[in-house]
Write an enzyme that holds these catalytic residues in place. Sequence first.
Site, PDB file in Angstrom:
ATOM      1  NE  ARG A  88      -0.392   1.640   3.395  1.00 37.63           N
ATOM      2  CZ  ARG A  88       0.637   2.605   3.704  1.00 37.63           C
ATOM      3  NH1 ARG A  88       1.806   1.720   3.772  1.00 37.63           N
ATOM      4  NH2 ARG A  88       0.721   3.956   3.685  1.00 37.63           N
ATOM      5  N   GLY A  89       0.086   2.256  -0.245  1.00 30.55           N
ATOM      6  CA  GLY A  89       1.006   3.572  -0.539  1.00 30.55           C
ATOM      7  C   GLY A  89       0.979   3.863  -1.821  1.00 30.55           C
ATOM      8  CB  ALA A  90       0.503   6.762  -3.793  1.00 31.66           C
ATOM      9  NE  ARG A 133      -6.168   0.896  -1.971  1.00 29.85           N
ATOM     10  CZ  ARG A 133      -5.397   1.606  -1.035  1.00 29.85           C
ATOM     11  NH1 ARG A 133      -4.414   1.400  -0.855  1.00 29.85           N
ATOM     12  NH2 ARG A 133      -6.521   2.254  -0.101  1.00 29.85           N
ATOM     13  CD  GLN A 163      -3.710   2.754   6.650  1.00 29.33           C
ATOM     14  OE1 GLN A 163      -4.266   3.300   7.666  1.00 29.33           O
ATOM     15  NE2 GLN A 163      -4.179   2.697   5.502  1.00 29.33           N
ATOM     16  CG  ASP A 184      -2.999   8.200  -2.070  1.00 27.29           C
ATOM     17  OD1 ASP A 184      -3.082   8.629  -0.679  1.00 27.29           O
ATOM     18  OD2 ASP A 184      -2.856   6.846  -1.970  1.00 27.29           O
ATOM     19  CG  ASN A 195      -2.522  11.666   2.189  1.00 28.77           C
ATOM     20  OD1 ASN A 195      -1.680  10.999   1.446  1.00 28.77           O
ATOM     21  ND2 ASN A 195      -2.305  11.909   3.574  1.00 28.77           N
ATOM     22  CE  LYS A 196      -5.536   5.862   4.095  1.00 30.83           C
ATOM     23  NZ  LYS A 196      -6.498   4.954   3.505  1.00 30.83           N
TER      24      LYS A 196
END
Length: 344
Positions: free
Chosen positions: A51-53, A94, A198, A239, A249-250
């Site tokens: 995970r994470g862009a 995603r 996270q 992201d 973003n998150k």
Amino acid sequence: MLVLPIPAVGWSPDSRALRILDQRHLPAEEVVRDLCTLSELIDAIGTLAVRGAPAIGVAAAIGLAVALDAESGGDGARARGLLSGSAARLVATRPTAVNLTWAVQRMQRVAEWARDTELLPALRREAEAIRAQDVAMCDAIGQHGLAIVPDGARVLTHCNAGALATAGIGTALAPLYAAHARGRALTVYADETRPLRQGARLTAWELARAGINVSVLPDGAAASLLAQGLVDLVIVGADRITANGDVANKIGTYGVALAAQVHGVPFYVAAPWSTVDPATATGTDIVIEHRHSDELGELPAGVPAWNPAFDVTPRTLVRGYLTDRGLVEPPFLIDPDPSGALRP
Ligand code: MRU
């Protein structure tokens, strides 16, 4: 000494598989997995094992190269036949992180000019270029970020935009690793980052492992922390950054940016150029991924959940964009020119 990156994503030693550190098990266990098929790759991305862009982009590129090789039996013509369907399935996994589409499109462009006999090696070379560039972009973000992280800095971050979210030393955390390597004292506050935690599970794990002083706070405490004057700057990842500078973003990032603005704390977004999306005009055009209600824990029977994985922070709340090309300060117009040049 610069902290070595945690190998969140890369090749297996024999280059036959995508190797990931399965983040679902952190911080309790370090589980390394080798993925060879498209289904395994899609499952890993969808369940946030990787995970994470930027890490998703690298995983997609390496994963596509190895899966097409395995599933075609090493036959370039068959691999070409599988490519567009595989690419479409991957990018749908995603939708918000633009790095996924960016990496898959790079792989598709390579396939356009490669002959069948050269296709599989060319895809592997491109995947390795994407991985190596990500490492270099993280390092560059870290070096540019030294200017905003002085000795004694107290930094708030949200989610995980560290080594676990990239192939290198991270984006939002890269300046912290670079500052730490220079002997600067740091105090880092990591938002827990509900619902998948996270910040608590991943950011705290990797910073503590690197010897950086980190505390975790519940998301709801961030505004109080800022109000009490305990934070000098906020740095988060992204992201997707749209042409006008809005930032996906998150979920929860927007609230942190609002609180930072109210309390006069500078709010920085750190991202490689692969996260900039000149084709999307503003944040309202970004597709926000919604995730399953299970992630919120037990709910009363019949009560639905609203569980967006990301939010959009308007550019007006961003003090600066820390990119591999340098720190971009206001105004934030990103030229939709294909060269990707910034203009005032
Ligand atoms: O759902 P996740 O864990 O993939 O979300 C990650 C984030 O929002 C990160 O901040 C972003 O991808 C930047 S990672 C360098």
